[in-house]
Design a protein around this motif. Structure first.
Motif, mmCIF file in Angstrom:
data_model
loop_
_atom_site.group_PDB
_atom_site.id
_atom_site.type_symbol
_atom_site.label_atom_id
_atom_site.label_comp_id
_atom_site.label_asym_id
_atom_site.label_seq_id
_atom_site.Cartn_x
_atom_site.Cartn_y
_atom_site.Cartn_z
ATOM 1 N N ASN A 32 26.975 5.952 -19.679
ATOM 2 C CA ASN A 32 26.120 4.814 -19.310
ATOM 3 C C ASN A 32 25.072 4.607 -20.403
ATOM 4 O OD1 ASN A 32 27.384 4.347 -16.819
ATOM 5 N ND2 ASN A 32 26.144 5.918 -15.818
ATOM 6 N N PHE A 33 24.737 3.347 -20.679
ATOM 7 C CA PHE A 33 23.738 3.074 -21.721
ATOM 8 C C PHE A 33 23.060 1.732 -21.465
ATOM 9 C CE2 PHE A 33 27.569 0.962 -23.131
ATOM 10 C CZ PHE A 33 27.124 -0.212 -23.744
ATOM 11 N N VAL A 34 21.871 1.603 -22.017
ATOM 12 C CA VAL A 34 21.150 0.330 -22.023
ATOM 13 C C VAL A 34 20.441 0.191 -23.367
ATOM 14 C CG1 VAL A 34 20.756 0.114 -19.533
ATOM 15 C CG2 VAL A 34 19.120 1.392 -20.936
ATOM 16 N N CYS A 35 19.928 -1.009 -23.646
ATOM 17 C CA CYS A 35 19.154 -1.233 -24.877
ATOM 18 C C CYS A 35 17.906 -0.359 -24.895
ATOM 19 C CB CYS A 35 18.706 -2.689 -24.948
ATOM 20 S SG CYS A 35 19.941 -3.779 -25.633
ATOM 21 N N ASP A 36 17.557 0.121 -26.071
ATOM 22 C CA ASP A 36 16.307 0.871 -26.238
ATOM 23 C C ASP A 36 15.168 -0.132 -26.454
ATOM 24 O OD1 ASP A 36 14.559 2.922 -26.439
ATOM 25 O OD2 ASP A 36 15.393 3.797 -28.279
ATOM 26 N N ILE A 37 13.939 0.330 -26.233
ATOM 27 C CA ILE A 37 12.774 -0.541 -26.435
ATOM 28 C C ILE A 37 11.702 0.195 -27.226
ATOM 29 C CG2 ILE A 37 12.847 -2.203 -24.539
ATOM 30 C CD1 ILE A 37 11.276 -0.099 -22.926
ATOM 31 N N PRO A 38 10.909 -0.532 -28.013
ATOM 32 C CA PRO A 38 9.813 0.113 -28.745
ATOM 33 C C PRO A 38 8.631 0.354 -27.807
ATOM 34 C CG PRO A 38 9.839 -2.236 -29.228
ATOM 35 C CD PRO A 38 10.996 -1.976 -28.313
ATOM 36 N N GLY A 39 8.150 1.567 -27.756
ATOM 37 C CA GLY A 39 7.003 1.869 -26.890
ATOM 38 C C GLY A 39 7.348 2.900 -25.838
ATOM 39 N N ASN A 40 6.316 3.467 -25.209
ATOM 40 C CA ASN A 40 6.484 4.509 -24.195
ATOM 41 C C ASN A 40 6.582 3.893 -22.806
ATOM 42 O OD1 ASN A 40 6.257 6.585 -26.148
ATOM 43 N ND2 ASN A 40 4.017 6.392 -26.104
ATOM 44 N N VAL A 41 7.526 4.398 -22.037
ATOM 45 C CA VAL A 41 7.773 3.878 -20.684
ATOM 46 C C VAL A 41 6.832 4.552 -19.697
ATOM 47 C CG1 VAL A 41 9.487 3.701 -18.839
ATOM 48 C CG2 VAL A 41 10.186 3.403 -21.225
ATOM 49 N N PHE A 111 20.023 2.158 -28.754
ATOM 50 C CA PHE A 111 20.428 2.266 -27.351
ATOM 51 C C PHE A 111 19.921 3.562 -26.728
ATOM 52 C CE2 PHE A 111 23.474 -0.292 -29.640
ATOM 53 C CZ PHE A 111 23.688 -1.378 -28.801
ATOM 54 N N LEU A 112 19.753 3.527 -25.412
ATOM 55 C CA LEU A 112 19.429 4.730 -24.634
ATOM 56 C C LEU A 112 20.678 5.141 -23.866
ATOM 57 C CD1 LEU A 112 15.986 3.635 -23.147
ATOM 58 C CD2 LEU A 112 16.322 5.437 -24.850
ATOM 59 N N TYR A 113 21.070 6.413 -23.992
ATOM 60 C CA TYR A 113 22.308 6.889 -23.368
ATOM 61 C C TYR A 113 22.025 7.882 -22.247
ATOM 62 C CZ TYR A 113 24.633 4.877 -27.460
ATOM 63 O OH TYR A 113 25.086 4.014 -28.425
ATOM 64 N N ASP A 114 22.930 7.892 -21.303
ATOM 65 C CA ASP A 114 22.867 8.859 -20.201
ATOM 66 C C ASP A 114 23.466 10.186 -20.699
ATOM 67 O OD1 ASP A 114 23.034 10.327 -17.909
ATOM 68 O OD2 ASP A 114 24.491 9.031 -16.897
ATOM 69 N N HIS A 115 22.621 11.213 -20.845
ATOM 70 C CA HIS A 115 23.082 12.517 -21.346
ATOM 71 C C HIS A 115 23.306 13.521 -20.209
ATOM 72 C CE1 HIS A 115 22.602 11.346 -25.499
ATOM 73 N NE2 HIS A 115 21.371 10.937 -25.260
ATOM 74 N N THR A 116 23.439 13.011 -18.984
ATOM 75 C CA THR A 116 23.635 13.905 -17.833
ATOM 76 C C THR A 116 24.928 14.697 -17.959
ATOM 77 O OG1 THR A 116 22.647 12.125 -16.528
ATOM 78 C CG2 THR A 116 23.535 13.998 -15.321
ATOM 79 N N LYS A 117 26.028 14.009 -18.322
ATOM 80 C CA LYS A 117 27.340 14.669 -18.420
ATOM 81 C C LYS A 117 27.625 15.169 -19.822
ATOM 82 C CE LYS A 117 30.554 13.052 -14.881
ATOM 83 N NZ LYS A 117 31.714 12.192 -14.629
ATOM 84 N N TRP A 118 27.409 14.308 -20.822
ATOM 85 C CA TRP A 118 27.736 14.656 -22.207
ATOM 86 C C TRP A 118 26.476 14.625 -23.057
ATOM 87 C CZ3 TRP A 118 30.835 11.161 -19.447
ATOM 88 C CH2 TRP A 118 32.097 11.654 -19.095
ATOM 89 N N LYS A 119 26.191 15.757 -23.681
ATOM 90 C CA LYS A 119 25.005 15.820 -24.559
ATOM 91 C C LYS A 119 25.174 14.860 -25.732
ATOM 92 C CE LYS A 119 22.721 19.578 -22.882
ATOM 93 N NZ LYS A 119 23.360 19.613 -21.577
#
Length: 523
Positions: A32-41, A111-119
């Motif tokens: 799973n992935f979404v666009c990355d953004i500049p700045g702290n969430v 992009f931001l990726y889901d690293h839950t399953k795969w590092k």
């Protein structure tokens, strides 16, 4: 004893072929992935659930069509989708459904990726998503293209330079290129090194078949040649196990490559086959190999090459006195497989079975990780089900006949493909069992066609027939990944195509002759 040692040493390395052929199922996974953004969430929202970081939301991510709403520490509010992001004009509105104005942006920050399953996978390593997604989908087809080319090149080299040298080079190449893949620095170097790995893996498998066939006696030849496939299947099971244990792609690749390192260190001990040495008139070398075999097997009166050659010369002399002058035999080409209508029909049918066997084999294997449930267990079971299929194929060939075993298993694999389409998607266990049954059926047909092809054609074009059939098999393996990608068009499209091909092959096979117990033809 000697033949058993040579056989098991040679087929042990066939495991690495199974490993590398299917390694990409976990190495090229797209999480799973979404666009990355500049700045702290500072806050994240998905549906009616919220969290302080995007990692908290991945477990709630159910569809790639959904988006994630994030609020940054500077007060900006963004909607993050897979291949685009939107900035809301009204930053104070942190509801999921927003009807105000917003500005669309591309994923310029990565992009931001889901690293839950795969590092880490090669997709996350080089951002092979959105407009780069096609690059990830080309990884398996380019590998299979290397398999096709390697089979042609190394098969020819083995006939010219000997089986042993190719086995040395190909097994060392598998280890070197396998480890090198883990240290590639970009996508293109990764594909090139994997292409070279595919060539040596395919070369080893092709030559290993010939090598063990030339060492094993006639009595055990069917079982021995068939169970080279079984060790390939064990390699598929190793991929599933390693994928479960190691979740970083380059570490996973290194561990897969060192699995068969013991063979690489010992393969220089394997002898050349006496058949090849005799064909090259290297009688003394052939005699040395036969003497070693005699010592290992405790044979008191070993065969003498000089006596064997004198017998062959007598036979050759008697042949030349008759009408069949060996020197007058013309060189045959692929057009001879279409010299008349019965032979042409036979060739088309055999090629279709080779193509269908390979297509079905890789469609069931590559699709196993998309069946739901535990993808590692799915692939392990899809590999394990091959082992009994080769035993059944051997028994069926000897008891029922080649054609009578091939037809029911081709037709049953077509029927299973249709049945899977009617199983509800939430019946995971039933779907997995049905896919195992489909792989079992196609495995029997795939294993059987090697020997059946050799028996269907006369001596003068037998190698040509098996070689051309093997080429159709490689074409099937190149097409298979593209067939699997058609799931995005319709989830059952790959199964429908395999089912149609299996049904057509099964019907055409009815017209082939039975070869069980029949002498091989010469003309």
């Amino acid at each position: 004893r000697f033949q058993a040692f040579v056989y098991f040493a040679s087929v042990f390395q066939a495991m690495s072929c199974g490993i590398h052929y299917l390694a990409s199922v976990f190495m090229a996974v797209t999480p799973n992935f979404v666009c990355d953004i500049p700045g702290n969430v500072s806050r994240v929202l998905s549906y009616n659930s919220s969290g302080s970081s995007i990692e908290d939301i991945w477990t709630l991510w159910t569809s790639t069509e959904n988006y994630i709403v994030v609020q940054l520490e500077n007060g900006e509010t963004w909607e993050l989708k897979q291949c685009s992001k939107s900035k809301r004009e009204d930053s104070s509105d942190l509801t999921y459904e927003y009807r105000g104005n917003k500005s669309e942006f591309s994923c310029s920050d990565g992009f931001l990726y889901d690293h839950t399953k795969w590092k880490s996978t090669i997709v996350t390593e080089w951002d092979l998503v959105c407009d780069q997604e096609w690059l990830a989908k080309f990884i398996q087809p380019t590998f299979m293209l290397g398999v096709l080319i390697g089979a042609v090149i190394f098969g020819d080299i083995a006939d010219r330079m000997g089986r042993r040298r190719v086995i040395w080079f190909a097994s060392a190449g598998q280890f070197v290129f396998g480890v090198a893949v883990a240290f590639t620095f970009d996508y293109y170097s990764f594909v090139v090194v994997r292409f070279l790995l595919a060539m040596v893996s395919s070369g080893y498998l092709v030559v290993a078949f010939v090598y063990v066939t030339e060492f094993v006696g006639t009595k055990a030849r069917t079982w021995a040649s068939m169970h080279v496939h079984a060790f390939f299947a064990v390699g598929v099971m190793v991929v599933a196990l390693m994928g479960f244990l190691v979740r970083t792609w380059w570490v996973y690749q290194i561990f897969l490559s060192i699995t068969t390192l013991p063979f690489v260190l010992c393969c220089w001990m394997l002898p050349e086959t006496p058949f090849w040495l005799l064909s090259e008139a290297r009688y003394e070398d052939a005699q040395k190999v036969i003497d070693i075999m005699a010592r290992w097997n405790k044979v008191s009166t070993p065969c003498k090459i000089s006596e064997l050659c004198s017998v062959q010369q007598d036979h050759l002399g008697s042949d030349r006195t008759g009408d069949n002058d060996v020197s007058s035999m013309k060189k045959h080409n692929i057009l001879d497989l279409f010299c008349n209508w019965p032979i042409a029909r036979r060739t088309v049918t055999v090629w279709l079975v080779w193509f269908t066997g390979s297509l079905g084999y890789y469609v069931f294997s590559l699709s196993s990780v998309n069946l739901g449930g535990n993808e590692y267990l799915n692939l392990f079971l899809i590999g394990a089900v091959e082992l009994p299929s080769y035993v059944i194929a051997c028994i069926g060939m000897d008891k029922l006949g080649r054609r009578n075993t091939l037809i029911p298993f081709l037709l049953s694999s077509a029927l299973i493909c249709v049945l899977i389409m009617f199983i509800p998607q939430d019946f995971n266990i039933l779907i997995i069992l049905a896919n195992m049954a489909g792989k079992f059926s196609i495995g029997v047909a795939f294993g059987l066609i090697y020997l059946y092809t050799a028996e269907l054609y006369p001596t003068i074009v037998r190698s040509l027939a098996v070689g051309s059939g093997s080429m159709m098999c490689r074409v099937g393996s190149v097409v298979a990944p593209f067939c699997v990608y058609l799931r995005s068009v319709w989830i059952f499209m790959p199964l429908l195509l395999v089912g149609i091909m299996a049904l057509l092959s099964g019907i055409l096979t009815i017209m082939l002759p039975e070869t069980l117990g029949k002498p091989l033809t010469n003309t």
